[in-house]
Design a protein around this motif. Sequence first.
Motif, PDB file in Angstrom:
ATOM      1  N   ASN A 128       6.541  -9.033   0.036  1.00  0.00           N
ATOM      2  CA  ASN A 128       7.731  -9.157   0.883  1.00  0.00           C
ATOM      3  C   ASN A 128       7.791  -8.081   1.970  1.00  0.00           C
ATOM      4  OD1 ASN A 128       8.464  -6.789  -0.409  1.00  0.00           O
ATOM      5  ND2 ASN A 128      10.223  -7.651  -1.507  1.00  0.00           N
ATOM      6  N   LYS A 129       6.723  -7.304   2.107  1.00  0.00           N
ATOM      7  CA  LYS A 129       6.681  -6.198   3.065  1.00  0.00           C
ATOM      8  C   LYS A 129       5.754  -6.577   4.223  1.00  0.00           C
ATOM      9  CE  LYS A 129       5.898  -1.177   3.161  1.00  0.00           C
ATOM     10  NZ  LYS A 129       5.488  -0.010   2.356  1.00  0.00           N
ATOM     11  N   PRO A 130       6.281  -6.658   5.450  1.00  0.00           N
ATOM     12  CA  PRO A 130       5.479  -7.122   6.588  1.00  0.00           C
ATOM     13  C   PRO A 130       4.220  -6.304   6.837  1.00  0.00           C
ATOM     14  CG  PRO A 130       7.810  -7.018   7.167  1.00  0.00           C
ATOM     15  CD  PRO A 130       7.677  -6.367   5.833  1.00  0.00           C
ATOM     16  N   GLU A 131       4.265  -5.013   6.505  1.00  0.00           N
ATOM     17  CA  GLU A 131       3.120  -4.145   6.784  1.00  0.00           C
ATOM     18  C   GLU A 131       1.909  -4.434   5.894  1.00  0.00           C
ATOM     19  OE1 GLU A 131       6.894  -2.114   7.964  1.00  0.00           O
ATOM     20  OE2 GLU A 131       6.176  -3.169   6.174  1.00  0.00           O
ATOM     21  N   ALA A 136      -5.804  -3.386   1.089  1.00  0.00           N
ATOM     22  CA  ALA A 136      -5.996  -2.050   1.675  1.00  0.00           C
ATOM     23  C   ALA A 136      -4.706  -1.441   2.201  1.00  0.00           C
ATOM     24  CB  ALA A 136      -7.024  -2.128   2.806  1.00  0.00           C
ATOM     25  N   ASP A 137      -3.659  -2.248   2.322  1.00  0.00           N
ATOM     26  CA  ASP A 137      -2.423  -1.773   2.957  1.00  0.00           C
ATOM     27  C   ASP A 137      -1.375  -1.242   1.977  1.00  0.00           C
ATOM     28  OD1 ASP A 137      -3.407  -2.501   5.483  1.00  0.00           O
ATOM     29  OD2 ASP A 137      -2.728  -4.576   5.200  1.00  0.00           O
ATOM     30  N   PHE A 138      -1.648  -1.284   0.683  1.00  0.00           N
ATOM     31  CA  PHE A 138      -0.670  -0.775  -0.278  1.00  0.00           C
ATOM     32  C   PHE A 138      -0.645   0.746  -0.253  1.00  0.00           C
ATOM     33  CE2 PHE A 138      -1.160  -5.035  -1.947  1.00  0.00           C
ATOM     34  CZ  PHE A 138       0.104  -5.326  -2.426  1.00  0.00           C
ATOM     35  N   THR A 139       0.556   1.309  -0.237  1.00  0.00           N
ATOM     36  CA  THR A 139       0.731   2.763  -0.312  1.00  0.00           C
ATOM     37  C   THR A 139       1.121   3.125  -1.739  1.00  0.00           C
ATOM     38  OG1 THR A 139       3.118   2.805   0.130  1.00  0.00           O
ATOM     39  CG2 THR A 139       1.646   2.644   2.038  1.00  0.00           C
ATOM     40  N   PRO A 140       1.077   4.411  -2.098  1.00  0.00           N
ATOM     41  CA  PRO A 140       1.465   4.819  -3.460  1.00  0.00           C
ATOM     42  C   PRO A 140       2.893   4.415  -3.844  1.00  0.00           C
ATOM     43  CG  PRO A 140       0.257   6.577  -2.385  1.00  0.00           C
ATOM     44  CD  PRO A 140       0.507   5.537  -1.328  1.00  0.00           C
ATOM     45  N   LYS A 141       3.759   4.205  -2.858  1.00  0.00           N
ATOM     46  CA  LYS A 141       5.148   3.836  -3.145  1.00  0.00           C
ATOM     47  C   LYS A 141       5.316   2.337  -3.399  1.00  0.00           C
ATOM     48  CE  LYS A 141       7.305   7.607  -0.527  1.00  0.00           C
ATOM     49  NZ  LYS A 141       8.239   7.944   0.576  1.00  0.00           N
ATOM     50  N   ASP A 142       4.340   1.547  -3.005  1.00  0.00           N
ATOM     51  CA  ASP A 142       4.436   0.089  -3.146  1.00  0.00           C
ATOM     52  C   ASP A 142       4.032  -0.343  -4.554  1.00  0.00           C
ATOM     53  OD1 ASP A 142       5.104  -0.148  -0.424  1.00  0.00           O
ATOM     54  OD2 ASP A 142       2.986  -0.155   0.151  1.00  0.00           O
ATOM     55  N   SER A 177      -0.257   1.344  -9.101  1.00  0.00           N
ATOM     56  CA  SER A 177       0.783   0.622  -8.360  1.00  0.00           C
ATOM     57  C   SER A 177       1.365  -0.542  -9.151  1.00  0.00           C
ATOM     58  CB  SER A 177       0.212   0.087  -7.038  1.00  0.00           C
ATOM     59  OG  SER A 177      -0.193   1.134  -6.187  1.00  0.00           O
ATOM     60  N   THR A 178       0.774  -0.842 -10.312  1.00  0.00           N
ATOM     61  CA  THR A 178       1.242  -1.997 -11.075  1.00  0.00           C
ATOM     62  C   THR A 178       2.385  -1.623 -12.014  1.00  0.00           C
ATOM     63  OG1 THR A 178      -0.447  -1.650 -12.793  1.00  0.00           O
ATOM     64  CG2 THR A 178      -1.004  -3.122 -10.974  1.00  0.00           C
ATOM     65  N   THR A 195      14.212  -3.283  -4.489  1.00  0.00           N
ATOM     66  CA  THR A 195      13.575  -2.443  -5.495  1.00  0.00           C
ATOM     67  C   THR A 195      12.225  -1.964  -4.973  1.00  0.00           C
ATOM     68  OG1 THR A 195      12.289  -4.170  -6.623  1.00  0.00           O
ATOM     69  CG2 THR A 195      14.609  -3.967  -7.232  1.00  0.00           C
ATOM     70  N   GLU A 196      11.539  -1.193  -5.793  1.00  0.00           N
ATOM     71  CA  GLU A 196      10.210  -0.710  -5.412  1.00  0.00           C
ATOM     72  C   GLU A 196       9.160  -1.813  -5.473  1.00  0.00           C
ATOM     73  OE1 GLU A 196       9.295   0.899  -9.953  1.00  0.00           O
ATOM     74  OE2 GLU A 196       9.119   2.269  -8.268  1.00  0.00           O
ATOM     75  N   ILE A 197       9.521  -2.964  -6.069  1.00  0.00           N
ATOM     76  CA  ILE A 197       8.597  -4.088  -6.180  1.00  0.00           C
ATOM     77  C   ILE A 197       8.456  -4.758  -4.814  1.00  0.00           C
ATOM     78  CG2 ILE A 197       8.106  -6.298  -7.287  1.00  0.00           C
ATOM     79  CD1 ILE A 197       8.035  -3.908  -9.187  1.00  0.00           C
ATOM     80  N   VAL A 198       7.250  -4.678  -4.244  1.00  0.00           N
ATOM     81  CA  VAL A 198       6.985  -5.307  -2.953  1.00  0.00           C
ATOM     82  C   VAL A 198       5.964  -6.429  -3.088  1.00  0.00           C
ATOM     83  CG1 VAL A 198       7.520  -3.170  -1.718  1.00  0.00           C
ATOM     84  CG2 VAL A 198       5.138  -3.699  -2.307  1.00  0.00           C
ATOM     85  N   ALA A 199       5.438  -6.603  -4.288  1.00  0.00           N
ATOM     86  CA  ALA A 199       4.435  -7.644  -4.511  1.00  0.00           C
ATOM     87  C   ALA A 199       4.521  -8.163  -5.938  1.00  0.00           C
ATOM     88  CB  ALA A 199       3.032  -7.101  -4.240  1.00  0.00           C
TER      89      ALA A 199
END
Length: 338
Positions: A128-131, A136-142, A177-178, A195-199
């Motif tokens: 749900n995050k456009p970025e 490769a685009d997941f950050t530690p917060k995602d 990240s899981t 929430t912190e859940i982006v995927a």
Amino acid sequence: MFARKLLGLAAGAALAVSMTLGAARAEVSEVRISKGYGVLYLPLFVMQEKKFLEAQAAKAGLGDVKVSWLTLDGGNVINDAMIAGSLDIAGTGAPGFLALWSKGRGSPKTEVIGISGLSTTALDLNVNKPEIKSLADFTPKDKIAIPGIKTSLAAVVLQMAVAKQFGPENYNKLDSSTVGLPHPEAVAALLSGKTEIVAHFASPPFTGVERADPKVRTILKASQVFGDITLDVVFALKRFTETNPKMTQAFLAALDESCDFIKTNKAETAEIFARASKVKVSPQDVAQILDDPDSRFSATPHGIMEFVTFMNRAGIMKTKPATWQELFIPALRDRAGS
């Protein structure tokens, strides 16, 4: 003397009858089976609704068998229930079964064996995050929601996809990240966007419910990475199959019957799942899932050794079978699996 011999013969005959009846009753009169939430478990939903196992058990001479159904999501939860003795037969992701097979190998109390394959469907990573456009685009917060960390189906397939993109040595790059969440809760978290859940890495109908929201996109499809591979299987403790051979065979026959029913009765199958689903989904939605080329339901496993090879290299499976047949009951081994 004659009377004493006659009494002895009568006693012997009574003992023989008693032993025969005891043998007939030796198998369980109740079997406890678990399934998860998604379409991957569809043959088990059909088996429950149509009471195919009860009919096959009666045909096998097991009488009026009680079948109790549980809903368990995530390989870790299922494995714990199996080892604790509160579960007899379970549908689960292939990786969770393989990890337990390797861990319990040679132990009378914990050794498991596959009863059958079960299914494969689309397995998609929605975000749900456009970025985020790729792994490769997941950050530690995602955070990525999956039913269970480390050994669940989604967890291992994600690791395999990461290994293909970043190299085998980096297979666990996104493990931190899981987050373990049952699918219905993960859907709610992803759609809320709060929430912190982006995927969410999931199967139908959850992926379709999520994609109905314009903010949600699919960035990874497992079928495009791995092709035709059985995602879910059915397993039990090995000692259960050995002490209950007729029940085990009855289950396999009932599963074959369920898979055949899905192929020839799609409309009724869609109604069955729509009624039982934990997320709101229409029979028409389910029918579309059944028409998807990625949706296949069969007791014969395919591609299991691909999981084995990866999990052995990653250290998840310490013991590696020589062939797929080694993982399953003898009744399945003559089929054209892989």
